[in-house]
Write a protein that holds these residues in place. Structure first.
Motif, short mmCIF file in Angstrom:
data_model
loop_
_atom_site.label_atom_id
_atom_site.label_comp_id
_atom_site.label_asym_id
_atom_site.label_seq_id
_atom_site.Cartn_x
_atom_site.Cartn_y
_atom_site.Cartn_z
N ALA A 465 1.26 -1.05 0.29
CA ALA A 465 -0.02 0.16 0.07
C ALA A 465 0.59 1.32 -0.32
O ALA A 465 0.09 2.34 -0.35
CB ALA A 465 -0.89 -0.21 1.31
N LEU A 466 2.12 0.63 0.21
CA LEU A 466 3.26 2.39 0.61
C LEU A 466 3.65 2.39 -1.48
O LEU A 466 4.75 4.04 -0.70
CB LEU A 466 4.58 2.06 1.34
CG LEU A 466 3.70 1.71 2.73
CD1 LEU A 466 4.79 1.28 3.72
CD2 LEU A 466 3.08 3.17 3.56
N GLN A 467 3.66 1.81 -2.25
CA GLN A 467 4.13 2.42 -3.44
C GLN A 467 3.03 3.72 -3.84
O GLN A 467 2.36 4.29 -3.90
CB GLN A 467 3.69 1.52 -5.00
CG GLN A 467 4.10 1.51 -5.47
CD GLN A 467 3.85 -0.18 -6.24
OE1 GLN A 467 3.24 -0.79 -6.38
NE2 GLN A 467 4.98 -0.12 -6.91
N ASP A 468 5.35 4.91 -4.09
CA ASP A 468 4.50 5.54 -4.36
C ASP A 468 3.65 5.71 -5.86
O ASP A 468 4.39 4.62 -6.70
CB ASP A 468 5.61 6.72 -4.42
CG ASP A 468 6.23 7.17 -3.40
OD1 ASP A 468 4.95 6.80 -2.13
OD2 ASP A 468 7.01 6.87 -2.87
N ARG A 469 3.62 6.29 -6.63
CA ARG A 469 2.65 6.66 -8.06
C ARG A 469 3.88 6.66 -9.21
O ARG A 469 3.73 6.22 -10.28
CB ARG A 469 2.74 8.48 -8.29
CG ARG A 469 1.25 8.49 -7.32
CD ARG A 469 0.20 9.91 -7.93
NE ARG A 469 -0.49 10.14 -8.85
CZ ARG A 469 -1.56 10.02 -8.82
NH1 ARG A 469 -2.50 9.63 -7.70
NH2 ARG A 469 -2.60 10.04 -10.33
N ASP A 470 5.29 7.32 -8.65
CA ASP A 470 6.63 7.07 -9.25
C ASP A 470 6.56 5.01 -9.84
O ASP A 470 7.70 5.21 -10.86
CB ASP A 470 7.21 7.41 -9.45
CG ASP A 470 8.37 7.51 -8.42
OD1 ASP A 470 7.57 6.73 -7.64
OD2 ASP A 470 8.90 8.49 -8.02
N GLY A 471 6.14 4.19 -8.86
CA GLY A 471 6.39 2.88 -8.99
C GLY A 471 7.08 3.00 -7.99
O GLY A 471 7.39 1.34 -7.80
N GLY A 472 8.22 3.34 -7.14
CA GLY A 472 8.84 3.32 -6.19
C GLY A 472 8.43 3.71 -4.87
O GLY A 472 7.38 3.88 -4.23
N TRP A 473 9.13 3.35 -4.14
CA TRP A 473 8.74 2.89 -2.51
C TRP A 473 9.54 4.13 -1.70
O TRP A 473 10.72 4.48 -1.88
CB TRP A 473 9.07 1.41 -1.29
CG TRP A 473 7.56 0.80 -1.75
CD1 TRP A 473 6.90 0.34 -0.89
CD2 TRP A 473 7.14 -0.44 -3.19
NE1 TRP A 473 6.08 -0.73 -1.02
CE2 TRP A 473 6.57 -0.77 -2.72
CE3 TRP A 473 7.80 -0.67 -4.37
CZ2 TRP A 473 5.56 -1.44 -3.65
CZ3 TRP A 473 7.17 -1.12 -4.99
CH2 TRP A 473 6.05 -1.96 -4.57
N PRO A 474 8.68 4.35 -0.72
CA PRO A 474 9.59 5.24 0.22
C PRO A 474 11.04 4.61 0.50
O PRO A 474 11.29 3.27 1.12
CB PRO A 474 9.16 5.41 1.40
CG PRO A 474 7.55 4.97 1.03
CD PRO A 474 7.78 4.31 0.13
N ALA A 475 12.29 5.90 1.32
CA ALA A 475 13.56 5.74 1.13
C ALA A 475 13.36 4.86 2.72
O ALA A 475 14.19 4.01 3.26
CB ALA A 475 14.41 6.82 1.55
N GLY A 476 12.92 5.01 3.73
CA GLY A 476 12.62 4.14 4.81
C GLY A 476 14.05 4.31 5.67
O GLY A 476 14.58 5.66 5.34
N HIS A 477 14.76 3.62 6.70
CA HIS A 477 15.78 3.64 6.76
C HIS A 477 15.67 2.30 7.43
O HIS A 477 15.39 1.08 8.13
CB HIS A 477 16.43 4.93 7.75
CG HIS A 477 15.16 4.77 9.36
ND1 HIS A 477 15.11 3.54 10.49
CD2 HIS A 477 14.37 5.29 9.32
CE1 HIS A 477 14.75 3.75 11.32
NE2 HIS A 477 13.44 4.58 10.10
N PHE A 478 17.71 1.72 7.27
CA PHE A 478 17.51 0.65 7.58
C PHE A 478 19.25 1.17 8.84
O PHE A 478 19.63 0.00 9.09
CB PHE A 478 18.03 -0.38 6.86
CG PHE A 478 19.86 -0.45 5.80
CD1 PHE A 478 20.64 -1.04 5.85
CD2 PHE A 478 19.36 1.21 5.38
CE1 PHE A 478 21.03 -1.01 4.80
CE2 PHE A 478 20.80 1.26 3.98
CZ PHE A 478 21.44 -0.18 4.49
N CYS A 479 19.82 1.85 8.45
CA CYS A 479 21.64 2.07 8.70
C CYS A 479 21.62 3.40 9.29
O CYS A 479 20.55 4.19 8.83
CB CYS A 479 22.71 1.45 7.98
SG CYS A 479 22.76 2.33 6.57
#
Length: 509
Positions: A465-479
């Protein structure tokens, strides 16, 4: 169309139309709310009362003259504007899916409905309009929903209700309809609806390709900073197998896949005897938010050796020299360290996972020099050492992801049985709210270790459900940057993870 949806039902106020609550200057917000929740308002919606008669009823409730209330309702009507982004989304959906049916279902009086028909909405695109004042029933009455379902001829399970009121969505769902609550930017513009209707995988792949060599990292609370690193690029390469969408700076200084789109692959022809040519630096360019003399690290180096095809790596440095460098770079407990620098004594569980992956990848899984490092990883897993992240990683999913990788790539090993605990730890994290990148790491780790799809299904739905209109996903974070704790994410990495998750789902793996 990726789903079996055949009909979309849109509300008017708060969805297709937006009104400025500040426009009703003659009534306070609390007064307006009071009359909207009265039975007289419900009768107005159902066409039982005219606006004039309803205002007389409202007058007794809030002790305001009927003419003043009628003026306030008129002001509200005049403030209505069209939700242009959503209307454009509807046009896009209809052009791509000409057979889909479009409807309006709204709580609105007869008189107000006549007024809003003069607004420049694309009324002709809708197959039918169900106005409560005309139909004699209102949401959330189930009879109104049943009436709409009957007249559209579309099964409730193939119908989507788009509304801004929770109780209306609840009623729709109770009859089997799919409900989208309009309560954020994605739902207001139709992005949530697009994600429901369109296949997310080709959109994700198109995003990765169209942004080739521009999948830069972002740093939380540093919006103007563009962080170009080798580490995320290597992870994307491992996930996608596509060297054309990433860029790298090899330890020798040569560039692979320049950021401007020009490819300059590594053209070395022989194995180097200089171990420096095998030690990778996190940063692609000059260090950002870190010291200028940032040293090479075992994390990026390990990730390079497990991500890049051998025809590239064996032209860089002898892997045995690199493994020996790691094995000798230990702390007082015998655990292999993060940086190849005496002035940065750091041990990091996630980095140790990746170091161990390299040893197993190249046939050194029984090397006694890795025993203490392996034991520490196991103890960190057993005792939830990374439940709050750590100096270099921002979420527990980062550790669990790398453990899952290690577990699947090092079997059989002296630690195989103990590393199976990662399944239990992942299951404990299921349905725990997290950022998009962390959530993607969690789900892919579940797939790697064979956790049932049914268990992570809710997390996957949340992620899709978080997929953006351009087809990508938000960056979020992991490190994160050790010195400041600033958290790092990457849209390309999140999107590459989701693409792999979807591919594995469809392959039945």
């Amino acid at each position: 169309m990726a789903s079996n949806i055949k009909a979309l039902v849109f509300d008017l106020g708060g969805v297709l139309l937006e009104w400025d609550r500040r426009s009703t200057t003659v009534l306070s917000p609390s007064q307006f709310l009071t009359i909207m929740n009265s039975t007289a308002w419900h009768d107005l919606d159902r066409g039982i009362l005219t606006v004039k008669d309803a205002c007389k009823n409202f007058s007794t409730i809030i002790n305001v003259e009927p003419s003043v209330i009628e003026s306030a309702l008129d002001e509200a009507q005049k403030s209505l504007t069209i939700n242009a982004p959503l209307v454009q989304t509807i046009h896009d959906i209809k052009s791509q899916n000409p057979d889909i049916k479009l409807y309006v279902m709204s709580n609105i009086s007869k008189e107000h409905y006549k007024i809003i028909r003069n607004l420049d909405l694309p009324w002709s695109i809708f197959d039918s309009i169900f106005a409560s004042g005309v139909e004699g029933m209102r949401k959330p009455d189930l009879c109104f929903f049943r009436h709409v379902i009957k007249h559209t001829g579309v099964d409730a399970s193939q119908t989507v209700m788009i509304d801004d009121t929770v109780e209306n969505i609840c009623a729709a769902r109770s009859l089997g309809m799919y409900g989208i609550l309009v309560d954020d930017e994605a739902s207001k513009t139709g992005t949530t609806l697009l994600n429901l209707l369109q296949d997310p995988l080709p959109r994700a792949q198109a995003f990765l390709e169209s942004n080739a060599r521009n999948h830069h990292c972002v740093v939380e609370n540093h919006k103007d900073v563009v962080l170009k690193d080798n580490f995320a690029q290597l992870m994307i390469w491992e996930l996608t197998g596509d060297e054309n969408i990433i860029y790298l700076k090899w330890p020798s200084g040569k560039v692979h896949g320049a950021v401007n789109g020009h490819t300059n692959g590594h053209n070395g022809t022989s194995i180097s005897s200089d171990v420096k040519n095998g030690l990778w630096n996190y940063f692609y360019e000059e260090p950002i938010l870190a010291s200028r003399d940032f040293p090479p690290d075992a994390d990026t180096t390990s990730t390079a050796y497990v991500s890049i095809p051998s025809e590239y790596l064996f032209k860089v440095a002898d892997v045995e020299l690199v493994l020996d460098k790691m094995a000798k770079n230990i702390d007082s407990d015998g655990i292999m360290q993060t940086y190849f620098a005496d002035d940065r004594p750091r041990t990091t569980p996630e980095v140790c996972c990746n170091i161990l992956r390299v040893f197993y990848r190249f046939g050194y899984g029984s090397d006694p020099r890795i025993r203490k490092t392996g034991e520490w990883v196991v103890n960190c897993l057993k005792n939830d050492a990374c439940s709050n992240g750590n100096r270099h990683y921002s979420t527990p999913e980062s550790f669990l992801y790398f453990v899952a990788r290690l577990h699947t790539e090092s079997s059989p090993s002296p630690f195989s049985k103990e590393l199976e605990l990662v399944k239990e730890k992942l299951e404990e994290r299921l349905n725990v709210p997290s950022n998009p990148l962390s959530l993607a790491l969690r789900i892919f780790a579940c797939q790697l270790v064979g956790i049932s799809e049914e268990l992570y299904r809710k997390d996957l739905q949340t992620l899709l459900a978080l997929q953006d209109r351009d087809g990508g996903w938000p960056a979020g974070h992991f490190c994160c940057i050790g010195k400041t704790g600033a958290r790092i994410g990457n849209r390309g990495l999140t999107t590459a993870l989701v693409a792999r998750i979807l591919q594995k789902e469809r392959e039945g793996i």
